[in-house]
Design a protein around this motif. Structure first.
Motif, mmCIF file in Angstrom:
data_model
loop_
_atom_site.group_PDB
_atom_site.id
_atom_site.type_symbol
_atom_site.label_atom_id
_atom_site.label_comp_id
_atom_site.label_asym_id
_atom_site.label_seq_id
_atom_site.Cartn_x
_atom_site.Cartn_y
_atom_site.Cartn_z
ATOM 1 N N UNK A 100 0.855 -1.177 0.000
ATOM 2 C CA UNK A 100 0.000 0.000 0.000
ATOM 3 C C UNK A 100 0.893 1.228 0.000
ATOM 4 N N UNK A 101 0.673 2.124 -0.938
ATOM 5 C CA UNK A 101 1.512 3.324 -1.042
ATOM 6 C C UNK A 101 1.363 4.188 0.199
ATOM 7 N N UNK A 102 2.488 4.697 0.705
ATOM 8 C CA UNK A 102 2.435 5.558 1.886
ATOM 9 C C UNK A 102 2.980 6.952 1.596
ATOM 10 N N UNK A 103 3.234 7.257 0.326
ATOM 11 C CA UNK A 103 3.723 8.582 -0.045
ATOM 12 C C UNK A 103 2.803 9.188 -1.088
ATOM 13 N N UNK A 104 2.489 10.483 -0.923
ATOM 14 C CA UNK A 104 1.657 11.179 -1.886
ATOM 15 C C UNK A 104 2.475 11.811 -3.004
ATOM 16 N N UNK A 105 3.722 12.129 -2.720
ATOM 17 C CA UNK A 105 4.515 12.911 -3.664
ATOM 18 C C UNK A 105 5.885 12.274 -3.866
ATOM 19 N N UNK A 106 5.921 11.064 -4.450
ATOM 20 C CA UNK A 106 7.227 10.412 -4.652
ATOM 21 C C UNK A 106 8.103 11.243 -5.569
ATOM 22 N N UNK A 107 9.382 11.324 -5.247
ATOM 23 C CA UNK A 107 10.304 12.128 -6.038
ATOM 24 C C UNK A 107 10.596 11.444 -7.371
ATOM 25 N N UNK A 108 10.924 12.239 -8.353
ATOM 26 C CA UNK A 108 11.271 11.716 -9.667
ATOM 27 C C UNK A 108 12.498 10.813 -9.536
ATOM 28 N N UNK A 109 12.450 9.682 -10.246
ATOM 29 C CA UNK A 109 13.533 8.703 -10.113
ATOM 30 C C UNK A 109 14.642 8.918 -11.141
ATOM 31 N N UNK A 110 14.508 9.914 -12.001
ATOM 32 C CA UNK A 110 15.496 10.116 -13.054
ATOM 33 C C UNK A 110 16.891 10.356 -12.480
ATOM 34 N N UNK A 111 16.972 11.255 -11.474
ATOM 35 C CA UNK A 111 18.283 11.543 -10.881
ATOM 36 C C UNK A 111 18.863 10.304 -10.211
ATOM 37 N N UNK A 112 18.004 9.535 -9.557
ATOM 38 C CA UNK A 112 18.469 8.315 -8.902
ATOM 39 C C UNK A 112 18.951 7.303 -9.938
ATOM 40 N N UNK A 113 18.245 7.185 -11.050
ATOM 41 C CA UNK A 113 18.652 6.264 -12.112
ATOM 42 C C UNK A 113 20.022 6.641 -12.652
ATOM 43 N N UNK A 114 20.225 7.934 -12.890
ATOM 44 C CA UNK A 114 21.514 8.395 -13.397
ATOM 45 C C UNK A 114 22.635 8.088 -12.414
ATOM 46 N N UNK A 115 22.366 8.305 -11.119
ATOM 47 C CA UNK A 115 23.367 8.048 -10.095
ATOM 48 C C UNK A 115 23.738 6.572 -10.031
ATOM 49 N N UNK A 116 22.738 5.703 -10.104
ATOM 50 C CA UNK A 116 23.006 4.263 -10.049
ATOM 51 C C UNK A 116 23.784 3.814 -11.289
ATOM 52 N N UNK A 117 23.439 4.364 -12.430
ATOM 53 C CA UNK A 117 24.146 3.994 -13.658
ATOM 54 C C UNK A 117 25.607 4.436 -13.619
ATOM 55 N N UNK A 118 25.867 5.578 -12.983
ATOM 56 C CA UNK A 118 27.233 6.106 -12.954
ATOM 57 C C UNK A 118 28.050 5.537 -11.802
ATOM 58 N N UNK A 119 27.408 5.348 -10.641
ATOM 59 C CA UNK A 119 28.151 4.986 -9.431
ATOM 60 C C UNK A 119 27.793 3.616 -8.854
ATOM 61 N N UNK A 120 26.771 2.984 -9.403
ATOM 62 C CA UNK A 120 26.332 1.713 -8.852
ATOM 63 C C UNK A 120 25.281 1.911 -7.775
#
Length: 304
Positions: A33-53
């Motif tokens: 069940x979702x507990x957040x109303x305003x989840x942050x955009x995952x684009x920055x997180x995706x870029x970070x994982x791709x660059x740094x793991x």
């Protein structure tokens, strides 16, 4: 916080040999069940994982019916980021042996450790847990580490506001129960459909975001601006015109010969205020309100 730490420790203790596995994201289901109303955009997180793991593993548990699949406990944004990546194909995960209740506690505790849920997020989460058969109000209160009475009030507010309007407004951190309760009361008094106010909230969020420059150091919250805009709209609707004022009728109530409160009727609502009753009876009435209301309605329909 102590309760949150215990839940997280319990989840960590249930991890299989504390080994970090690399799983296929497609094998992981997110039925929480979702507990957040305003989840942050995952684009920055995706870029970070791709660059740094992926620095922090997610937590999953084994699917109770399908041996090759897993259920997400926490780490939704990391899972979404890697699912949307064309450079990372595996997600690092801890696998824990948890039942539904323990998994829910771990989810709530992990989110609380990062940032407290806002009042309306907690209220909607509690309502969803109750509506999805997680347990009684007392059990929901225990999981969220709050009192049963506060859960009851929160669920009442969540039902009055509705998911559509709450999502349009957003989490509104800093807006507590009294102001959300005031909005719920104004919705009842004015008879405005909450869904009709969604556009008011969306427009206010857009204006608030546009008014703050990228280099502005103000910590403006667009969801708070949306909340305020909806309240202003409701206040205009609630303001009585000069030629037509709403008169509230009040009738005193007694119980066993002693004053117990009053029933008040306005043009748009009937309100029962009990102020001098036993706490045990008040709790019973609160828990049985839907059944009592249904019974009274059936008696009214069957009157001769």
């Amino acid at each position: 916080m102590m309760s949150s730490n215990r839940a997280l420790r319990s989840a960590r203790d249930a991890v299989d040999a504390h080994h970090v596995w690399e799983l296929d994201p497609a094998e992981i289901e997110d039925e929480r069940i979702a507990d957040r109303l305003d989840p942050q955009d995952v684009q920055d997180l995706r870029t970070s994982i791709e660059q740094n793991g992926q620095a922090v593993p997610i937590l999953v548990r084994r699917h109770p019916d399908i041996a090759s699949r897993y259920l997400l406990v926490y780490g939704r944004r990391r899972l979404q980021a890697i699912r949307g990546s064309d450079k990372v194909s595996k997600i690092r995960a801890l696998i824990a042996n948890l039942d539904d209740t323990a998994a829910l506690r771990a989810q709530v505790s992990e989110n609380t450790a990062r940032r407290d849920l806002s009042y309306i997020e907690r209220a909607l989460f509690a309502r969803e847990l109750l509506d999805n058969g997680f347990g009684s109000q007392a059990q929901v209160a225990e999981v969220l580490n709050v009192t049963r009475s506060s859960i009851s009030m929160s669920i009442s507010v969540a039902r009055a506001i509705g998911s559509s309007l709450a999502n349009a407004i957003g989490p509104a951190h800093g807006i507590g129960r009294p102001r959300w309760d005031a909005m719920a009361q104004m919705l009842s008094d004015t008879g405005v459909d909450p869904d009709q106010l969604c556009q008011v909230a969306v427009d206010a969020r857009s204006r608030s975001t546009a008014d703050i420059a990228p280099d502005d150091d103000r910590s403006g919250d667009p969801s708070v601006a949306a909340f305020e805009a909806v309240m202003r709209h409701l206040k205009k609707k609630a303001a009585p015109s000069k030629d037509k004022k709403t008169k509230t009728q009040s009738k005193p109530l007694s119980l066993n010969g002693s004053p117990a409160g009053a029933v008040r009727r306005s043009r748009r609502a009937v309100r029962l205020d009990l102020t001098d009753v036993d706490d045990a009876f008040a709790e019973w009435l609160e828990a049985s309100a839907q059944d009592v209301l249904q019974e009274l309605h059936e008696r009214w329909r069957g009157r001769s």
